[in-house]
Design a protein around this motif. Sequence first.
Motif, PDB file in Angstrom:
ATOM      1  N   LYS A   1       4.715  14.614  -6.422  1.00 16.06           N
ATOM      2  CA  LYS A   1       4.336  15.986  -6.815  1.00 16.06           C
ATOM      3  C   LYS A   1       4.333  16.176  -8.321  1.00 16.06           C
ATOM      4  CE  LYS A   1       5.347  18.809  -2.846  1.00 16.06           C
ATOM      5  NZ  LYS A   1       6.455  18.971  -1.936  1.00 16.06           N
TER       6      LYS A   1
ATOM      7  N   LYS B   1     -10.584  -5.555   9.122  1.00 21.94           N
ATOM      8  CA  LYS B   1     -10.236  -6.984   9.057  1.00 21.94           C
ATOM      9  C   LYS B   1     -11.116  -7.824   9.984  1.00 21.94           C
ATOM     10  CE  LYS B   1      -6.000  -5.882   6.812  1.00 21.94           C
ATOM     11  NZ  LYS B   1      -4.622  -5.416   6.842  1.00 21.94           N
TER      12      LYS B   1
ATOM     13  N   ARG C   1      -2.559  14.121  -6.831  1.00 21.38           N
ATOM     14  CA  ARG C   1      -3.025  15.059  -5.801  1.00 21.38           C
ATOM     15  C   ARG C   1      -4.033  16.048  -6.386  1.00 21.38           C
ATOM     16  NH1 ARG C   1       1.579  17.271  -1.883  1.00 21.38           N
ATOM     17  NH2 ARG C   1       3.050  15.544  -1.860  1.00 21.38           N
TER      18      ARG C   1
ATOM     19  N   LYS D   1       2.780   6.295  -2.262  1.00 19.86           N
ATOM     20  CA  LYS D   1       3.885   7.247  -2.475  1.00 19.86           C
ATOM     21  C   LYS D   1       3.879   7.719  -3.929  1.00 19.86           C
ATOM     22  CE  LYS D   1       6.970   5.825   1.262  1.00 19.86           C
ATOM     23  NZ  LYS D   1       7.268   7.045   2.001  1.00 19.86           N
TER      24      LYS D   1
ATOM     25  N   THR E   1       0.825  -1.213   0.000  1.00 21.87           N
ATOM     26  CA  THR E   1       0.000   0.000   0.000  1.00 21.87           C
ATOM     27  C   THR E   1       0.859   1.262   0.000  1.00 21.87           C
ATOM     28  OG1 THR E   1      -1.768  -1.158   1.125  1.00 21.87           O
ATOM     29  CG2 THR E   1      -1.791   1.230   1.318  1.00 21.87           C
TER      30      THR E   1
ATOM     31  N   ASN F   1      -8.044  -0.288  10.556  1.00 23.50           N
ATOM     32  CA  ASN F   1      -7.553  -1.518   9.941  1.00 23.50           C
ATOM     33  C   ASN F   1      -8.050  -2.751  10.696  1.00 23.50           C
ATOM     34  OD1 ASN F   1      -5.254  -3.489   8.961  1.00 23.50           O
ATOM     35  ND2 ASN F   1      -5.258  -1.714   7.611  1.00 23.50           N
TER      36      ASN F   1
ATOM     37  N   ALA G   1      -6.666   2.665   5.928  1.00 23.74           N
ATOM     38  CA  ALA G   1      -5.476   2.302   5.150  1.00 23.74           C
ATOM     39  C   ALA G   1      -4.533   3.428   4.756  1.00 23.74           C
ATOM     40  CB  ALA G   1      -5.912   1.581   3.877  1.00 23.74           C
ATOM     41  N   MET G   2      -4.941   4.695   4.859  1.00 25.59           N
ATOM     42  CA  MET G   2      -4.023   5.731   4.358  1.00 25.59           C
ATOM     43  C   MET G   2      -3.555   6.698   5.441  1.00 25.59           C
ATOM     44  SD  MET G   2      -4.182   8.054   0.966  1.00 25.59           S
ATOM     45  CE  MET G   2      -2.694   8.944   0.511  1.00 25.59           C
ATOM     46  N   ASN G   3      -4.494   7.399   6.060  1.00 19.54           N
ATOM     47  CA  ASN G   3      -4.115   8.438   7.036  1.00 19.54           C
ATOM     48  C   ASN G   3      -3.828   7.790   8.388  1.00 19.54           C
ATOM     49  OD1 ASN G   3      -4.604  11.237   5.672  1.00 19.54           O
ATOM     50  ND2 ASN G   3      -6.265   9.890   4.999  1.00 19.54           N
TER      51      ASN G   3
ATOM     52  N   LEU H   1      -6.468  12.859   0.712  1.00 16.71           N
ATOM     53  CA  LEU H   1      -6.880  11.579   0.119  1.00 16.71           C
ATOM     54  C   LEU H   1      -7.160  10.617   1.276  1.00 16.71           C
ATOM     55  CD1 LEU H   1      -5.329  12.997  -2.227  1.00 16.71           C
ATOM     56  CD2 LEU H   1      -4.427  10.771  -2.839  1.00 16.71           C
TER      57      LEU H   1
HETATM   58  C1  LIG Z   1      -7.403  -1.929   4.634  1.00 19.36           C
HETATM   59  C2  LIG Z   1      -6.812  -2.771   3.614  1.00 19.36           C
HETATM   60  C3  LIG Z   1      -5.502  -2.350   3.072  1.00 19.36           C
HETATM   61  C4  LIG Z   1      -4.418  -2.313   4.103  1.00 19.36           C
HETATM   62  O1  LIG Z   1      -4.354  -3.104   4.995  1.00 19.36           O
HETATM   63  S1  LIG Z   1      -3.309  -1.069   3.959  1.00 19.36           S
HETATM   64  C5  LIG Z   1      -2.114  -1.255   5.183  1.00 19.36           C
HETATM   65  C6  LIG Z   1      -1.865  -0.050   5.997  1.00 19.36           C
HETATM   66  N1  LIG Z   1      -1.546   1.149   5.257  1.00 19.36           N
HETATM   67  C7  LIG Z   1      -0.289   1.619   5.052  1.00 19.36           C
HETATM   68  O2  LIG Z   1       0.714   0.980   5.346  1.00 19.36           O
HETATM   69  C8  LIG Z   1      -0.162   3.019   4.505  1.00 19.36           C
HETATM   70  C9  LIG Z   1      -0.221   4.042   5.629  1.00 19.36           C
HETATM   71  N2  LIG Z   1       0.220   5.348   5.213  1.00 19.36           N
HETATM   72  C10 LIG Z   1       1.504   5.653   4.923  1.00 19.36           C
HETATM   73  O3  LIG Z   1       2.381   4.796   4.933  1.00 19.36           O
HETATM   74  C11 LIG Z   1       1.841   7.072   4.608  1.00 19.36           C
HETATM   75  O4  LIG Z   1       0.992   7.961   5.258  1.00 19.36           O
HETATM   76  C12 LIG Z   1       1.819   7.379   3.068  1.00 19.36           C
HETATM   77  C13 LIG Z   1       0.401   7.432   2.538  1.00 19.36           C
HETATM   78  C14 LIG Z   1       2.626   6.325   2.294  1.00 19.36           C
HETATM   79  C15 LIG Z   1       2.494   8.727   2.861  1.00 19.36           C
HETATM   80  O5  LIG Z   1       3.741   8.635   3.410  1.00 19.36           O
HETATM   81  P1  LIG Z   1       4.953   9.639   3.048  1.00 19.36           P
HETATM   82  O6  LIG Z   1       5.232   9.586   1.603  1.00 19.36           O
HETATM   83  O7  LIG Z   1       6.037   9.351   4.019  1.00 19.36           O
HETATM   84  O8  LIG Z   1       4.187  10.951   3.347  1.00 19.36           O
HETATM   85  P2  LIG Z   1       4.461  12.243   4.180  1.00 19.36           P
HETATM   86  O9  LIG Z   1       3.594  12.174   5.390  1.00 19.36           O
HETATM   87  O10 LIG Z   1       5.913  12.512   4.343  1.00 19.36           O
HETATM   88  O11 LIG Z   1       3.869  13.276   3.147  1.00 19.36           O
HETATM   89  C16 LIG Z   1       4.407  13.476   1.845  1.00 19.36           C
HETATM   90  C17 LIG Z   1       3.528  14.491   1.150  1.00 19.36           C
HETATM   91  O12 LIG Z   1       2.253  13.882   0.872  1.00 19.36           O
HETATM   92  C18 LIG Z   1       1.213  14.612   1.506  1.00 19.36           C
HETATM   93  N3  LIG Z   1       0.226  13.659   2.014  1.00 19.36           N
HETATM   94  C19 LIG Z   1       0.449  12.635   2.882  1.00 19.36           C
HETATM   95  N4  LIG Z   1      -0.693  11.997   3.117  1.00 19.36           N
HETATM   96  C20 LIG Z   1      -1.650  12.636   2.390  1.00 19.36           C
HETATM   97  C21 LIG Z   1      -3.051  12.438   2.228  1.00 19.36           C
HETATM   98  N5  LIG Z   1      -3.693  11.472   2.887  1.00 19.36           N
HETATM   99  N6  LIG Z   1      -3.723  13.259   1.385  1.00 19.36           N
HETATM  100  C22 LIG Z   1      -3.098  14.253   0.733  1.00 19.36           C
HETATM  101  N7  LIG Z   1      -1.769  14.487   0.847  1.00 19.36           N
HETATM  102  C23 LIG Z   1      -1.071  13.684   1.676  1.00 19.36           C
HETATM  103  C24 LIG Z   1       1.890  15.374   2.638  1.00 19.36           C
HETATM  104  O13 LIG Z   1       1.152  16.497   3.010  1.00 19.36           O
HETATM  105  C25 LIG Z   1       3.213  15.720   2.015  1.00 19.36           C
HETATM  106  O14 LIG Z   1       3.021  16.814   1.160  1.00 19.36           O
HETATM  107  P3  LIG Z   1       4.150  17.907   0.906  1.00 19.36           P
HETATM  108  O15 LIG Z   1       5.335  17.170   0.341  1.00 19.36           O
HETATM  109  O16 LIG Z   1       4.449  18.516   2.243  1.00 19.36           O
HETATM  110  O17 LIG Z   1       3.525  18.844  -0.076  1.00 19.36           O
END
Ligand SMILES: CCCC(=O)SCCNC(=O)CCNC(=O)[C@H](O)C(C)(C)COP(=O)(O)OP(=O)(O)OC[C@H]1O[C@@H](n2cnc3c(N)ncnc32)[C@H](O)[C@@H]1OP(=O)(O)O
Length: 301
Positions: free
Chosen positions: A113, A255, A118, A108, A103, A251, A144-146, A123
């Motif tokens: 950008k 599940k 975006r 990512k 995910t 999550n 799953a995201m925030n 999101l």
């Molecule tokens: C339910 C079934 C499926 C699953 O089980 S999924 C498993 C669990 N999920 C995950 O492992 C994903 C959890 N989320 C993450 O790992 C991270 O938040 C994610 C989405 C990869 C982003 O990580 P990074 O790239 O490290 O992000 P960051 O916090 O440094 O931010 C980078 C730039 O992106 C922006 N951003 C992050 N989340 C956002 C959002 N939700 N909506 C809009 N913009 C968003 C953030 O503001 C930042 O922007 P900028 O670079 O400052 O302009």
Amino acid sequence: MKLESLVTKATQYENMTVAVAAAEDEEVIEAVTMALDNNFGQFILYGDREKISQLLSQKNEKYAKNGKIQIVHANSKVQAAELAVKAVHLNEVNILMKGNVPTATILKAVLNKEFGLRTGKVLSHVAVFEVAGYDRYIIVTDAAMNIAPDLEQKAQIIANAVSVAKAIGVEKPKVAPLAAVEVVNPAMPATLDAALLSAMNKRGQIADCIVDGPLALDNAVSMLAAEHKGIESEVAGRADILLVPNIETGNVLYKSLVYFAHAKVGAVIAGAKAPIVLTSRADSAESKLYSLALAVCTASK
Ligand SMILES: CCCC(=O)SCCNC(=O)CCNC(=O)[C@H](O)C(C)(C)COP(=O)(O)OP(=O)(O)OC[C@H]1O[C@@H](n2cnc3c(N)ncnc32)[C@H](O)[C@@H]1OP(=O)(O)O
């Protein structure tokens, strides 16, 4: 409400094209062929060409022959995710689907950008469940995201869930911001955010829905539990949308519904340039099909 009805609705949009990131996965290929058997969608499958072709040959090669499926080779999962995201960015396709890729890797790419999806909005993940014994969809956000959304992000997560709810016919959804209790306790930040979100809704800052909380899960979904506690609320006992305080709660709830309650699910990321089908890699082909149908319904709004 049956998720199957979304599949029927999706058949109206046979021209929707879906980019699948890392399609080399049996359940993903099964879901793609199920969508085509149901006459919706066309697919561009990004990933390991050899593995994808092998999986397709075990299913139904006719779709590759009649142009409903194209394969674009990628050398890695990261490259597959980036190519698929770029196709949406360039408006070559209408929907993005997560295949056999973590995910965080696909998200990512989505947040990139330069070539990402975006829109300036938050999101967020919206999961629509069909749970036995309930005559309505139960929508869970964000599983799953925030990771740990703040108040403003929670308000936008609600707005995204409301737009998905409306796309599937729930006109003015009832939203329960969940906590461990149904009263405000300053030691539990989720209860403070829930009360503020309810106030923001009353002041028109969160529109097209009714928000009331904090509510514990039982008070949100069971009228009996709500009555037992004497809770007077338009949302208690009949919530359509369950807003969870953090990713762990969401999550685990997602599940638990799938594994303990055998609920059916379809899920998307909303708020991006296009809907993104995002289920767990372990989810069934059926849930991937429902997610595709949900994405088609939201993309066509
Ligand atoms: C339910 C079934 C499926 C699953 O089980 S999924 C498993 C669990 N999920 C995950 O492992 C994903 C959890 N989320 C993450 O790992 C991270 O938040 C994610 C989405 C990869 C982003 O990580 P990074 O790239 O490290 O992000 P960051 O916090 O440094 O931010 C980078 C730039 O992106 C922006 N951003 C992050 N989340 C956002 C959002 N939700 N909506 C809009 N913009 C968003 C953030 O503001 C930042 O922007 P900028 O670079 O400052 O302009």
